[in-house]
Enzyme design. Structure first.
Site, short mmCIF file in Angstrom:
data_model
loop_
_atom_site.label_atom_id
_atom_site.label_comp_id
_atom_site.label_asym_id
_atom_site.label_seq_id
_atom_site.Cartn_x
_atom_site.Cartn_y
_atom_site.Cartn_z
N SER B 148 0.84 -1.20 0.00
CA SER B 148 0.00 0.00 0.00
C SER B 148 0.88 1.26 0.00
CB SER B 148 -0.97 -0.06 1.19
OG SER B 148 -2.01 0.88 1.02
N ASP B 224 -10.10 -5.52 -3.33
CA ASP B 224 -9.49 -4.52 -2.46
C ASP B 224 -10.34 -3.25 -2.51
OD1 ASP B 224 -7.86 -2.38 -1.51
OD2 ASP B 224 -6.04 -3.46 -2.05
N HIS B 257 -7.34 -6.03 0.92
CA HIS B 257 -6.16 -5.20 1.19
C HIS B 257 -5.41 -5.67 2.44
CE1 HIS B 257 -4.07 -1.48 0.12
NE2 HIS B 257 -4.07 -1.08 1.37
#
Lengths: 279, 279
Positions: B148, B224, B257
């Site tokens: 991320s 995600d 995620h």
């Protein structure tokens, strides 16, 4: 039954559920990992019992067992370690080793614990029933394992219920609550002074009475700070030898009591169960 | 340098250290996993950059990468995601996506951030120097990866410093901070309104200027929740295609995620780096 979450993991699904428990008289949460194989038919199921202070989440986030569950095609159920919620009494001083997070997998007979602290019934009867009813598992093919207090739970519940749990293993189990401070406090509190009742929850005492000699796999770190005073695998070794109960006790040099230790060897445990259950 | 902890794990050692950082002007903590191979000579080293809200611990406890680091013989260093401690300013509203836990791996030029928020220098220069000096690693054989915000950090720092990081990969990276709300807020806050300065921290912009075409491995879950608005791997795909930069972008169906996603594929990433670094 209410689903709290579902996340894809190693091709399977890691889920959290809550339900109202009859056994312990409160809402309970558990985690379940369903391997990809569960999409095409029932899979064997392992029950993981966690240690002091844990919830259903510690094993799920830290042990990395899903990788092996997905490889071998077994589900893993991780219950909480005690009843919780409004009306559930805790240790008056909030100790970590009694009350919330410390159910010790027994049915309490003493007040004020006897109403809710019935984790033995929850693990042996209620939870497997719920799992069998709601998930595509082959319920008779079940194994049980755990860590520390949960290792004690896995050994004692597994030895007493070979019809329900066909395979047993443990990490750093409390081998004899009759002979350590954690056991003295917890079994004294939940079961009172009758040490004969304690013996029903002492792996070393139960080995001599086991109807089925389910082989035990036990991993123990030799740098575990609780080894000498609380865990005492040598007592289990002696009891198994005296009763010709098959035990594989692996003393792992340099390992401590943490999930880093569990993660290092959890693959061997999942494979041990998968093999015993024909997965 | 002060050791906070050291725990045996997969035959190696998982450690935490603190040190006074010149780059960010505060005490910093990092984790390092030393594989068993490090006992008999220097090993390659991977740097893992974590995402928003994380510390040095999330990856270490949840990703299960140590298994693969031990198999392939690489060390993994996991720094914190921002400066911390007394005197380090945070987002005035305590937002999760700016300030503490959200350094975005840049050197801030704006006040009050410019004194401490210098994570770029910390990751590129200071931390590798400390690691080379204090651990038995083969420092020139280094790779970088992250998740991320940390995926953004790995791509941008890796692309700009091929002499320092020979292999690059990312999970769910913020592919173009120039083109998403997280990037607008963070780079605007740390670097001000000069969008040319932002381009030095935008993987899509950097791909066209990379001195070395280090192959990029990127995993992205298609379930995600941040995919469309914040992560935008399609922009990276376009930029790499336009510049003949080698990219393996794997869209992973059904994954979100979380660290369950990372754990599912971290083995592939460690092997990708180990192979590139000749481990």
């Amino acid at each position: 039954m209410e689903q709290v979450s579902a996340v894809k993991c190693f091709g399977g699904s890691q889920q959290q559920w809550t339900h109202q428990s009859t056994a312990v008289g409160c809402q309970m949460r558990f985690s379940i990992f369903l391997p990809p194989q569960a999409q095409s038919g029932p899979v064997p199921v392992l029950y993981w019992l966690s240690g002091l202070t844990c919830t259903d989440e510690n094993f799920v986030t830290k042990a990395g067992a899903q990788r092996f569950a997905a490889e071998t095609g077994v589900a893993i159920v991780a219950p909480d370690t005690s009843p919780r919620g409004e009306g559930v009494p805790d240790d008056p001083e909030g100790a970590y080793d009694f009350g919330l997070g410390a159910g010790f997998y027994v049915n309490a007979t003493q007040e004020p614990w006897s109403k809710h602290y019935r984790m033995y019934d929850y693990i042996v009867d209620e939870l497997p029933g719920i799992v069998a009813e709601n998930f595509d598992v082959d319920a008779p093919r079940a194994g049980i394992f755990g860590h520390s207090m949960g290792g004690h739970g896995a050994l004692t519940i597994g030895l007493r219920n070979p019809d329900r749990f066909r395979s047993i293993s443990a990490f750093s189990p409390i081998c004899s609550p009759l002979n350590c401070p954690w056991g003295e406090k917890a079994l004294g509190g939940y079961l009172g002074n009758d040490r004969d009742a304690w013996a029903n929850h002492d792996a070393c005492a139960l080995v001599g009475k086991a109807a089925v000699k389910t082989p035990l796999l036990v991993d123990q770190g030799d740098a575990d700070g609780f080894l000498q005073e609380q865990l005492k695998p040598e007592l289990l070794e002696t009891a198994c030898a005296a009763n010709q109960h098959p035990l594989t006790l692996r003393m792992q040099p340099g390992y401590d009591h943490s999930y880093y230790f569990i993660a290092s060897f959890v693959g061997d445990h999942v494979k041990h169960h998968a093999q015993a259950l024909g997965a």
